[in-house]
Design a protein around this motif. Structure first.
Motif, mmCIF file in Angstrom:
data_model
loop_
_atom_site.group_PDB
_atom_site.id
_atom_site.type_symbol
_atom_site.label_atom_id
_atom_site.label_comp_id
_atom_site.label_asym_id
_atom_site.label_seq_id
_atom_site.Cartn_x
_atom_site.Cartn_y
_atom_site.Cartn_z
ATOM 1 N N LEU A 23 0.853 -1.187 0.000
ATOM 2 C CA LEU A 23 0.000 0.000 0.000
ATOM 3 C C LEU A 23 0.889 1.237 0.000
ATOM 4 O O LEU A 23 1.918 1.280 0.684
ATOM 5 N N ALA A 24 0.475 2.229 -0.765
ATOM 6 C CA ALA A 24 1.267 3.443 -0.907
ATOM 7 C C ALA A 24 0.345 4.604 -1.240
ATOM 8 O O ALA A 24 -0.803 4.406 -1.647
ATOM 9 N N LEU A 25 0.866 5.807 -1.077
ATOM 10 C CA LEU A 25 0.189 7.003 -1.552
ATOM 11 C C LEU A 25 0.675 7.324 -2.957
ATOM 12 O O LEU A 25 1.884 7.328 -3.217
ATOM 13 N N ARG A 26 -0.281 7.591 -3.852
ATOM 14 C CA ARG A 26 0.039 7.952 -5.224
ATOM 15 C C ARG A 26 -0.599 9.306 -5.528
ATOM 16 O O ARG A 26 -1.635 9.667 -4.956
ATOM 17 N N PRO A 27 -0.016 10.072 -6.439
ATOM 18 C CA PRO A 27 -0.550 11.399 -6.741
ATOM 19 C C PRO A 27 -1.822 11.350 -7.574
ATOM 20 O O PRO A 27 -2.045 10.426 -8.354
ATOM 21 N N LEU A 28 -2.631 12.379 -7.397
ATOM 22 C CA LEU A 28 -3.804 12.622 -8.223
ATOM 23 C C LEU A 28 -3.481 13.755 -9.192
ATOM 24 O O LEU A 28 -2.900 14.769 -8.793
ATOM 25 N N GLY A 29 -3.879 13.598 -10.436
ATOM 26 C CA GLY A 29 -3.668 14.666 -11.409
ATOM 27 C C GLY A 29 -2.522 14.376 -12.359
ATOM 28 O O GLY A 29 -1.945 13.280 -12.378
ATOM 29 N N ASP A 30 -2.197 15.363 -13.141
ATOM 30 C CA ASP A 30 -1.172 15.247 -14.176
ATOM 31 C C ASP A 30 0.211 15.117 -13.530
ATOM 32 O O ASP A 30 0.666 16.020 -12.836
#
Length: 227
Positions: free
Chosen positions: A105-112
């Motif tokens: 599990l990880a945090l991933r960015p939202l958007g371009d």
């Protein structure tokens, strides 16, 4: 302190709520060099869940860990990091989201992500003169899970498979979990971490990190992105 390897991270701001929770969740504070007690969340064995990523701290890798090339010093690397950061602009995205990366599990960015990926590529390319060639045993360990032709070329050229076009910005929160355990850990993070995440999400500096003899990473210096 003497370091065995160096890396360039995105290191979340130290004092903000989501960073405080994430640092405690992992149990290692890179900024102070201290082990932290884990939060008590849902009866989970957080020490076991986070054992693998703990020593790296709460971060996203921009330039993977490297040994210094012969003739290069930490002071030389620090100067190069300052020059790099002065040439690069801050990056802002819509936010962060919890994601499964296989059984991690990880945090991933939202958007371009194009500006973020370009910044990571600059870190990889501009600082590569400071990287000593990886030992053959390390290369073989990287190959053990199977690499695509492009990843193999990255490994040979840059010392790590998942850079440039293979790069995916992520902030690791767990080790590899048994599939039946994933939903409970996801639910705990959704309840306790996700409400704290910033929107928008800004990356305003690069962090030079050093690995100690026990394999734990420490913050050496932050370099503001001012380009």
């Amino acid at each position: 302190m003497t370091f065995t390897r160096y890396a360039i991270y995105f290191a979340p701001p130290h004092g903000v709520a989501w960073s405080r929770f994430g640092t405690s969740w992992l149990g290692w504070d890179m900024e102070t060099g201290e082990a932290l007690p884990h939060p008590e969340v849902g009866g989970l064995d957080i020490a076991a869940i986070t054992a693998t990523p703990r020593k790296y701290g709460l971060h996203a890798t921009m330039k993977p860990p490297m040994r210094l090339a012969e003739g290069c010093s930490q002071a030389d690397l620090e100067t190069a990091c300052a020059t790099l950061a002065a040439s690069q602009a801050p990056v802002t995205l819509e936010g962060l989201q919890l994601a499964r990366l296989g059984r991690f599990l990880a945090l991933r960015p939202l958007g371009d992500e194009s500006a973020l990926n370009a910044l990571a590529a600059a870190c990889v390319r501009d600082l590569d003169p400071f990287r000593a060639p990886a030992p053959e045993a390390e290369l073989e360990r990287r190959r053990a899970n199977g690499l695509s032709p492009e990843q193999e070329q990255n490994l040979l050229s840059w010392g790590y498979p998942y850079v440039l076009d293979q790069f995916r910005f992520h902030i690791t929160l767990t080790g590899k979990l048994p599939k039946p355990d994933l939903p409970a850990v996801e639910a705990a993070l959704q309840a306790h971490l996700i409400p704290l995440l910033p929107a928008p999400f800004a990356l305003t500096d690069l962090a030079l990190m050093g690995e100690d003899a026990e394999g734990r990473f420490h913050l050496i210096h932050r370099y503001a992105l001012t380009g």
